[in-house]
Scaffold this motif. Structure first.
Motif, PDB file in Angstrom:
ATOM      1  N   MET A  67       4.062   4.863 -12.866  1.00  0.00           N
ATOM      2  CA  MET A  67       3.016   4.388 -11.964  1.00  0.00           C
ATOM      3  C   MET A  67       3.694   4.174 -10.620  1.00  0.00           C
ATOM      4  O   MET A  67       4.502   3.264 -10.450  1.00  0.00           O
ATOM      5  N   THR A  68       3.390   5.052  -9.658  1.00  0.00           N
ATOM      6  CA  THR A  68       4.091   5.036  -8.374  1.00  0.00           C
ATOM      7  C   THR A  68       3.227   4.519  -7.222  1.00  0.00           C
ATOM      8  O   THR A  68       3.701   4.452  -6.087  1.00  0.00           O
ATOM      9  N   ASP A  69       1.987   4.181  -7.514  1.00  0.00           N
ATOM     10  CA  ASP A  69       1.109   3.597  -6.502  1.00  0.00           C
ATOM     11  C   ASP A  69       1.609   2.179  -6.213  1.00  0.00           C
ATOM     12  O   ASP A  69       1.405   1.263  -7.012  1.00  0.00           O
ATOM     13  N   VAL A  70       2.288   2.009  -5.082  1.00  0.00           N
ATOM     14  CA  VAL A  70       2.974   0.749  -4.796  1.00  0.00           C
ATOM     15  C   VAL A  70       1.993  -0.421  -4.721  1.00  0.00           C
ATOM     16  O   VAL A  70       2.227  -1.484  -5.309  1.00  0.00           O
ATOM     17  N   VAL A  75      -1.294  -4.963  -7.594  1.00  0.00           N
ATOM     18  CA  VAL A  75      -2.601  -5.464  -8.040  1.00  0.00           C
ATOM     19  C   VAL A  75      -2.645  -5.611  -9.555  1.00  0.00           C
ATOM     20  O   VAL A  75      -3.185  -6.593 -10.078  1.00  0.00           O
ATOM     21  N   ASP A  76      -2.104  -4.624 -10.273  1.00  0.00           N
ATOM     22  CA  ASP A  76      -2.149  -4.642 -11.741  1.00  0.00           C
ATOM     23  C   ASP A  76      -0.723  -4.572 -12.289  1.00  0.00           C
ATOM     24  O   ASP A  76      -0.251  -3.516 -12.720  1.00  0.00           O
ATOM     25  N   LYS A  77      -0.051  -5.704 -12.267  1.00  0.00           N
ATOM     26  CA  LYS A  77       1.340  -5.753 -12.707  1.00  0.00           C
ATOM     27  C   LYS A  77       1.477  -5.458 -14.195  1.00  0.00           C
ATOM     28  O   LYS A  77       2.474  -4.883 -14.641  1.00  0.00           O
ATOM     29  N   GLY A  78       0.448  -5.824 -14.967  1.00  0.00           N
ATOM     30  CA  GLY A  78       0.483  -5.557 -16.399  1.00  0.00           C
ATOM     31  C   GLY A  78       0.523  -4.068 -16.696  1.00  0.00           C
ATOM     32  O   GLY A  78       1.315  -3.606 -17.535  1.00  0.00           O
ATOM     33  N   LEU A  79      -0.311  -3.297 -15.995  1.00  0.00           N
ATOM     34  CA  LEU A  79      -0.317  -1.847 -16.196  1.00  0.00           C
ATOM     35  C   LEU A  79       0.979  -1.230 -15.703  1.00  0.00           C
ATOM     36  O   LEU A  79       1.536  -0.324 -16.345  1.00  0.00           O
ATOM     37  N   ALA A  80       1.458  -1.702 -14.558  1.00  0.00           N
ATOM     38  CA  ALA A  80       2.718  -1.181 -14.017  1.00  0.00           C
ATOM     39  C   ALA A  80       3.864  -1.392 -14.997  1.00  0.00           C
ATOM     40  O   ALA A  80       4.675  -0.489 -15.236  1.00  0.00           O
ATOM     41  N   VAL A 121      20.841  -5.128  -5.616  1.00  0.00           N
ATOM     42  CA  VAL A 121      19.404  -4.827  -5.688  1.00  0.00           C
ATOM     43  C   VAL A 121      18.591  -6.094  -5.398  1.00  0.00           C
ATOM     44  O   VAL A 121      19.032  -7.201  -5.686  1.00  0.00           O
ATOM     45  N   ASN A 122      17.423  -5.901  -4.816  1.00  0.00           N
ATOM     46  CA  ASN A 122      16.546  -7.028  -4.502  1.00  0.00           C
ATOM     47  C   ASN A 122      15.155  -6.499  -4.158  1.00  0.00           C
ATOM     48  O   ASN A 122      14.773  -6.439  -2.991  1.00  0.00           O
ATOM     49  N   PRO A 123      14.375  -6.078  -5.167  1.00  0.00           N
ATOM     50  CA  PRO A 123      13.067  -5.475  -4.881  1.00  0.00           C
ATOM     51  C   PRO A 123      12.111  -6.484  -4.245  1.00  0.00           C
ATOM     52  O   PRO A 123      12.115  -7.665  -4.598  1.00  0.00           O
ATOM     53  N   ILE A 124      11.278  -5.999  -3.320  1.00  0.00           N
ATOM     54  CA  ILE A 124      10.308  -6.867  -2.649  1.00  0.00           C
ATOM     55  C   ILE A 124       8.871  -6.494  -3.023  1.00  0.00           C
ATOM     56  O   ILE A 124       7.921  -7.037  -2.460  1.00  0.00           O
ATOM     57  N   SER A 125       8.715  -5.583  -3.962  1.00  0.00           N
ATOM     58  CA  SER A 125       7.394  -5.224  -4.484  1.00  0.00           C
ATOM     59  C   SER A 125       7.475  -5.159  -6.003  1.00  0.00           C
ATOM     60  O   SER A 125       8.568  -4.997  -6.564  1.00  0.00           O
ATOM     61  N   TYR A 126       6.320  -5.249  -6.684  1.00  0.00           N
ATOM     62  CA  TYR A 126       6.369  -5.169  -8.146  1.00  0.00           C
ATOM     63  C   TYR A 126       6.691  -3.746  -8.604  1.00  0.00           C
ATOM     64  O   TYR A 126       7.294  -3.565  -9.663  1.00  0.00           O
ATOM     65  N   GLN A 248      -0.739  -3.752   4.286  1.00  0.00           N
ATOM     66  CA  GLN A 248      -0.739  -3.292   2.892  1.00  0.00           C
ATOM     67  C   GLN A 248      -0.542  -4.457   1.921  1.00  0.00           C
ATOM     68  O   GLN A 248       0.019  -5.492   2.274  1.00  0.00           O
ATOM     69  N   ILE A 249      -0.998  -4.257   0.705  1.00  0.00           N
ATOM     70  CA  ILE A 249      -0.918  -5.314  -0.315  1.00  0.00           C
ATOM     71  C   ILE A 249       0.535  -5.621  -0.669  1.00  0.00           C
ATOM     72  O   ILE A 249       0.932  -6.782  -0.759  1.00  0.00           O
ATOM     73  N   ALA A 250       1.325  -4.582  -0.882  1.00  0.00           N
ATOM     74  CA  ALA A 250       2.736  -4.752  -1.272  1.00  0.00           C
ATOM     75  C   ALA A 250       3.647  -4.534  -0.068  1.00  0.00           C
ATOM     76  O   ALA A 250       3.379  -3.689   0.791  1.00  0.00           O
ATOM     77  N   GLN A 251       4.722  -5.287  -0.028  1.00  0.00           N
ATOM     78  CA  GLN A 251       5.714  -5.080   1.020  1.00  0.00           C
ATOM     79  C   GLN A 251       6.453  -3.756   0.799  1.00  0.00           C
ATOM     80  O   GLN A 251       6.659  -3.338  -0.339  1.00  0.00           O
TER      81      GLN A 251
END
Length: 287
Positions: A67-70, A75-80, A121-126, A248-251
């Motif tokens: 799932m690459t839609d950032v 929005v749907d962390k469970g699906l990601a 590493v330090n991700p800023i989006s889910y 945008q929703i995600a950074q």
């Protein structure tokens, strides 16, 4: 001849992988939706995954399914998580060969790119977090794995809209003005370049973590202008904007991108220039 199973094969990278790898290996192409070129296999379905692996007994899995839609991941962390993390676990549960996982520079925060494999590493989006979770699980639980991080993967494939290159070309061909961020920096990567790297990793049975991107480090705006120049389109239609203005929703990491010194020295990979890659694509489309 080794049997290679490719998940997510209907995407732009999948198409390139099949073209490059089929010269050397027996390819089993799979996708979430069945097509003329791919078997149906949803990597979140444990039983279906088990059946495919049992029936075809691949020696290598190249996992392109994700799932690459950032913003969608935010929005749907469970699906990601179900796709990007649990899907990887499902594939590995019934497999003992060489597992190749495609990851991303979004595992970094974008403060100090481009990044090497040893950088923190330090991700800023889910999206980045979910891809990092898969990486970490593989490192601990699956010794015969390769994590290949890449960034801004592109090609021109008619049936997909998931390509920055296609969006720029199609928009400019219609004389549409487009807004492109001028503060996100990466080294854009042609799917064919990445597929050649994957072939080399399979042949050399290289495990561990590698970074790959093509040679040039540029802003997304500069990339769009280069596309316009190579394809002889009107670059004045490309308007520079800031990432912040998109709301945008995600950074997004701003100074992203990947250093390729390790993969160059260990695997003899020589990254191509972005301009050369674009000219090659232009030739292919003109045929």
């Amino acid at each position: 001849m080794k049997t290679i199973l490719i998940t997510g094969s209907n995407g732009q990278l999948g198409e390139s992988c099949i073209k490059i790898l089929e010269s050397y290996f027996n390819i089993i192409a799979t996708s979430r939706k069945e097509s003329n070129s791919a078997l149906k296999m949803d990597i979140t379905d444990s039983l279906a995954t088990k059946k495919i692996l049992k029936d075809f007994k691949p020696e290598v899995i190249v996992n392109l399914a994700a799932m690459t839609d950032v913003d969608g991941c935010e929005v749907d962390k469970g699906l990601a998580k179900k796709i990007n993390v649990e899907g990887v676990k499902n594939l590995c549960q019934y497999f003992k060969g060489h597992f190749i996982q495609i990851s991303t520079d979004y595992v970094f925060d974008g403060l100090n790119g481009p990044y090497s494999e040893s950088d923190k590493v330090n991700p800023i989006s889910y999206y980045g977090e979910s891809k990092l979770l898969a990486e970490e699980w593989l490192k601990i639980n699956f010794v015969k794995s390769t994590v290949l991080r890449t960034n801004v993967v592109y090609n021109y494939i008619k049936h997909t809209n998931a390509s920055f290159l296609k969006w720029v070309i199609d928009s400019l061909n219609k004389n549409k003005t487009i807004n492109v961020v001028n503060d996100q920096w990466n080294n854009p990567t042609w799917t064919q370049s990445l597929s050649i790297v994957i072939a080399r990793i399979i042949k050399k049975e290289s495990f561990g973590l590698y970074h790959y991107g093509d040679k040039d480090y540029m802003s997304r705006f500069e990339f769009a202008k280069l596309i316009a120049n190579v394809f002889k389109l009107d670059s004045s239609l490309i308007i520079p904007i800031s990432t912040l203005s998109l709301d945008q929703i995600a950074q997004r990491p701003l100074n992203g991108g990947l250093k390729t010194k390790k993969i160059e020295s260990e695997l003899g990979i020589i990254p191509n220039t972005v301009e050369n890659c674009l000219h090659e694509i232009h030739k292919l489309l003109d045929k």
